[in-house]
Design a protein around this motif. Structure first.
Motif, PDB file in Angstrom:
ATOM      1  N   ILE A 155      38.863  45.002  38.267  1.00  0.00           N
ATOM      2  CA  ILE A 155      40.126  44.577  37.678  1.00  0.00           C
ATOM      3  C   ILE A 155      40.898  43.720  38.674  1.00  0.00           C
ATOM      4  N   LEU A 156      40.808  44.088  39.933  1.00  0.00           N
ATOM      5  CA  LEU A 156      41.426  43.312  41.007  1.00  0.00           C
ATOM      6  C   LEU A 156      40.519  42.150  41.387  1.00  0.00           C
ATOM      7  N   ASP A 157      41.099  40.986  41.596  1.00  0.00           N
ATOM      8  CA  ASP A 157      40.302  39.838  42.025  1.00  0.00           C
ATOM      9  C   ASP A 157      39.661  40.072  43.384  1.00  0.00           C
ATOM     10  N   THR A 158      40.240  40.948  44.184  1.00  0.00           N
ATOM     11  CA  THR A 158      39.743  41.196  45.532  1.00  0.00           C
ATOM     12  C   THR A 158      38.578  42.185  45.564  1.00  0.00           C
ATOM     13  N   THR A 159      38.272  42.823  44.443  1.00  0.00           N
ATOM     14  CA  THR A 159      37.161  43.772  44.401  1.00  0.00           C
ATOM     15  C   THR A 159      35.844  43.023  44.318  1.00  0.00           C
ATOM     16  N   GLY A 160      34.924  43.336  45.224  1.00  0.00           N
ATOM     17  CA  GLY A 160      33.632  42.669  45.239  1.00  0.00           C
ATOM     18  C   GLY A 160      33.729  41.301  45.901  1.00  0.00           C
ATOM     19  N   SER A 161      32.583  40.659  46.017  1.00  0.00           N
ATOM     20  CA  SER A 161      32.538  39.325  46.610  1.00  0.00           C
ATOM     21  C   SER A 161      31.468  38.505  45.920  1.00  0.00           C
ATOM     22  N   SER A 162      31.727  37.236  45.767  1.00  0.00           N
ATOM     23  CA  SER A 162      30.764  36.296  45.176  1.00  0.00           C
ATOM     24  C   SER A 162      30.374  36.684  43.752  1.00  0.00           C
TER      25      SER A 162
ATOM     26  N   SER B  52      36.885  53.479  49.893  1.00  0.00           N
ATOM     27  CA  SER B  52      36.225  53.025  51.127  1.00  0.00           C
ATOM     28  C   SER B  52      37.236  52.636  52.195  1.00  0.00           C
ATOM     29  N   ARG B  53      38.429  52.232  51.762  1.00  0.00           N
ATOM     30  CA  ARG B  53      39.491  51.881  52.726  1.00  0.00           C
ATOM     31  C   ARG B  53      40.243  53.116  53.200  1.00  0.00           C
TER      32      ARG B  53
ATOM     33  N   THR C 278      40.929  59.638  52.458  1.00  0.00           N
ATOM     34  CA  THR C 278      41.845  60.785  52.317  1.00  0.00           C
ATOM     35  C   THR C 278      43.248  60.298  51.971  1.00  0.00           C
ATOM     36  N   PRO C 279      43.400  59.632  50.841  1.00  0.00           N
ATOM     37  CA  PRO C 279      44.706  59.085  50.470  1.00  0.00           C
ATOM     38  C   PRO C 279      45.692  60.181  50.079  1.00  0.00           C
ATOM     39  N   SER C 280      46.961  59.907  50.288  1.00  0.00           N
ATOM     40  CA  SER C 280      47.996  60.833  49.832  1.00  0.00           C
ATOM     41  C   SER C 280      48.152  60.708  48.321  1.00  0.00           C
ATOM     42  N   ASP C 281      48.807  61.677  47.721  1.00  0.00           N
ATOM     43  CA  ASP C 281      49.065  61.608  46.276  1.00  0.00           C
ATOM     44  C   ASP C 281      49.863  60.357  45.922  1.00  0.00           C
ATOM     45  N   ALA C 282      50.814  60.007  46.786  1.00  0.00           N
ATOM     46  CA  ALA C 282      51.635  58.810  46.545  1.00  0.00           C
ATOM     47  C   ALA C 282      50.777  57.550  46.596  1.00  0.00           C
ATOM     48  N   ASP C 283      49.848  57.494  47.554  1.00  0.00           N
ATOM     49  CA  ASP C 283      48.947  56.340  47.663  1.00  0.00           C
ATOM     50  C   ASP C 283      48.109  56.200  46.399  1.00  0.00           C
ATOM     51  N   LYS C 284      47.569  57.311  45.928  1.00  0.00           N
ATOM     52  CA  LYS C 284      46.728  57.285  44.728  1.00  0.00           C
ATOM     53  C   LYS C 284      47.532  56.856  43.507  1.00  0.00           C
ATOM     54  N   GLN C 285      48.729  57.378  43.390  1.00  0.00           N
ATOM     55  CA  GLN C 285      49.556  57.041  42.230  1.00  0.00           C
ATOM     56  C   GLN C 285      49.921  55.566  42.204  1.00  0.00           C
ATOM     57  N   ARG C 286      50.280  55.024  43.375  1.00  0.00           N
ATOM     58  CA  ARG C 286      50.639  53.595  43.433  1.00  0.00           C
ATOM     59  C   ARG C 286      49.444  52.722  43.095  1.00  0.00           C
ATOM     60  N   PHE C 287      48.312  53.046  43.661  1.00  0.00           N
ATOM     61  CA  PHE C 287      47.127  52.224  43.422  1.00  0.00           C
ATOM     62  C   PHE C 287      46.722  52.262  41.954  1.00  0.00           C
ATOM     63  N   VAL C 288      46.658  53.455  41.389  1.00  0.00           N
ATOM     64  CA  VAL C 288      46.239  53.590  39.995  1.00  0.00           C
ATOM     65  C   VAL C 288      47.235  52.918  39.057  1.00  0.00           C
ATOM     66  N   ALA C 289      48.516  53.054  39.330  1.00  0.00           N
ATOM     67  CA  ALA C 289      49.534  52.423  38.478  1.00  0.00           C
ATOM     68  C   ALA C 289      49.370  50.912  38.471  1.00  0.00           C
TER      69      ALA C 289
ATOM     70  N   GLY D 215      35.642  51.195  37.900  1.00  0.00           N
ATOM     71  CA  GLY D 215      34.970  52.016  38.897  1.00  0.00           C
ATOM     72  C   GLY D 215      34.864  51.359  40.256  1.00  0.00           C
ATOM     73  N   ASN D 216      34.557  50.070  40.282  1.00  0.00           N
ATOM     74  CA  ASN D 216      34.419  49.383  41.566  1.00  0.00           C
ATOM     75  C   ASN D 216      35.740  49.310  42.319  1.00  0.00           C
ATOM     76  N   ASP D 217      36.832  49.158  41.589  1.00  0.00           N
ATOM     77  CA  ASP D 217      38.149  49.147  42.226  1.00  0.00           C
ATOM     78  C   ASP D 217      38.431  50.495  42.894  1.00  0.00           C
ATOM     79  N   LEU D 218      38.057  51.576  42.215  1.00  0.00           N
ATOM     80  CA  LEU D 218      38.278  52.914  42.768  1.00  0.00           C
ATOM     81  C   LEU D 218      37.405  53.155  43.989  1.00  0.00           C
ATOM     82  N   PHE D 219      36.157  52.703  43.934  1.00  0.00           N
ATOM     83  CA  PHE D 219      35.282  52.817  45.100  1.00  0.00           C
ATOM     84  C   PHE D 219      35.833  52.029  46.287  1.00  0.00           C
ATOM     85  N   ALA D 220      36.339  50.821  46.022  1.00  0.00           N
ATOM     86  CA  ALA D 220      36.876  49.988  47.100  1.00  0.00           C
ATOM     87  C   ALA D 220      38.098  50.635  47.734  1.00  0.00           C
ATOM     88  N   PHE D 221      38.942  51.220  46.908  1.00  0.00           N
ATOM     89  CA  PHE D 221      40.122  51.919  47.426  1.00  0.00           C
ATOM     90  C   PHE D 221      39.694  53.098  48.300  1.00  0.00           C
TER      91      PHE D 221
END
Length: 370
Positions: free
Chosen positions: A129-136, A186-187, A190-201, A178-184
């Protein structure tokens, strides 16, 4: 883990066989239940677009053992031993299989495609969904742009009014996230609940924007495929010290799925004529894991084709280990289902109860001629 009555699962198996037979008859007659199917997404839906992309970093599946159970036993670019879920959904709708990859027909004169009578598959393995997910690869935003090109071509050939009618009756399949979630993950494993909520939103908001863009281009019927429990795929299991599912990935998938359901519900209330169904691969994969033998599976943890722990440390290549009893495996490779699993999941999404597709199933969406 939630359960589903075994009788329901057996009924779905019977429905799968019945639908496949009925759809095969329809496909032989060359008449689909919708004018066309347009597919957007990642490797869960790619049928060969990435074969046409340059560069060694592009994820591809156009080599053995992929396609070993495909007609003529040839690899096509599908991350499967045979068909993927989109193929089975298209079969249920009366088509032979998924429409062709966009990059295979973009520079050719295909009368069916460019009269809106078949559809196109824009999905690209590795995309998100994000343009930054994946390459080429081809992100979802670019896939929507490619569809706009096809839509303009159809309008030029058959007229705007006829094109609008075709688009409003066609089915738009979206299988991504799914790929966006994997990329998140991989970075930050152990994200915080706030990190997960912001990313998913943010991810849900962008997904919604892409659906809106397709609506503006004439789409009205949306079949959205949610994200399965990706933390239980062979690759994540291979990363876990005990070989268990990775909870963070499954939590992200659940949060994303919940957000997409709410977003689609909101869009249907705000945009005239928009109809949708959210098909839950998540619920169906959970059911297979819970009742494997009842559904004909014996292995729900290892990949049929791969290497290392759970056969999940590398992809399916010509030198990878290949199982003999492929129909008994849930997973084909480190991340993707087998032909057998895809068939059952598609049957549940197409004909199943609200647990597997809501607010209506795909059959009801396809047959809704409002």
């Amino acid at each position: 883990m939630a359960t589903v009555p075994v009788l329901v699962l057996h009924a779905l198996l019977a429905a799968a066989a019945a639908c496949a037979a009925a759809a095969a008859d329809t496909a032989a007659a060359g008449s689909g239940k919708v004018p066309a199917v347009y597919v957007f997404g990642d490797s869960t839906a790619d049928v060969g677009n990435n074969n046409y992309l340059p560069g060694s970093a592009v994820p591809r599946a156009n080599f053995p053992h992929n396609g070993v159970d495909f007609p003529t036993s040839r690899p096509t670019g599908r991350f499967s031993n045979g068909y993927n879920g989109v193929d089975f959904l298209a079969l249920n709708m009366g088509f032979k299989r998924s429409p062709p990859p966009f990059l295979a027909v973009a520079n050719k004169t295909n009368k069916q495609v460019f009269r809106g009578l078949l559809g196109v598959n824009f999905a690209s393995a590795g995309s998100g969904i994000l343009d930054t997910t994946g390459s080429s690869i081809i992100p979802l935003s670019q896939q929507v742009e490619q569809f706009a090109t096809v839509q303009r071509n159809i309008s030029a050939r058959v007229g705007q009014g006829a094109a609008d009618t075709v688009m409003s009756r066609s089915l738009f399949l979206v299988s991504t996230g799914g790929n966006d979630l994997f990329a998140f993950f991989s970075r930050n494993s152990t994200p915080s609940d706030a990190d997960k909520q912001r990313f998913v939103a943010n991810l849900v908001s962008l997904h919604q924007n892409h659906v809106k863009a397709l609506y503006v281009l004439g789409a009205r019927k949306f079949g959205v495929i949610d994200v399965p429990p990706i933390g239980c795929c062979p690759y994540p299991r291979s990363l876990h010290p005990l070989g268990a599912c990775i909870d963070v990935l499954n939590e992200l998938a659940l949060a994303f799925n919940k957000g997409v359901k709410a977003a689609m519900r909101g869009l249907s209330a705000s945009f005239p004529g928009l109809r949708y169904s959210v098909g839950s691969t998540h619920a169906m994969v959970q059911s297979i894991i819970k009742h494997p033998q009842k559904l004909g599976f014996k292995n729900t943890t290892n990949a049929c084709c791969g290497s290392g722990r759970f056969n999940g440390e590398s992809g399916c290549t010509p030198n990878a280990t290949l199982c003999d009893n492929r129909h008994e495996y849930l997973f084909w490779d480190l991340l993707h289902p087998t032909h057998a699993a895809s068939k059952i999941v598609a049957a549940a999404i197409y004909n199943g109860p609200p647990r597997f597709a809501a607010p209506i199933n795909f059959r009801q969406l396809v047959e809704d001629h409002y």
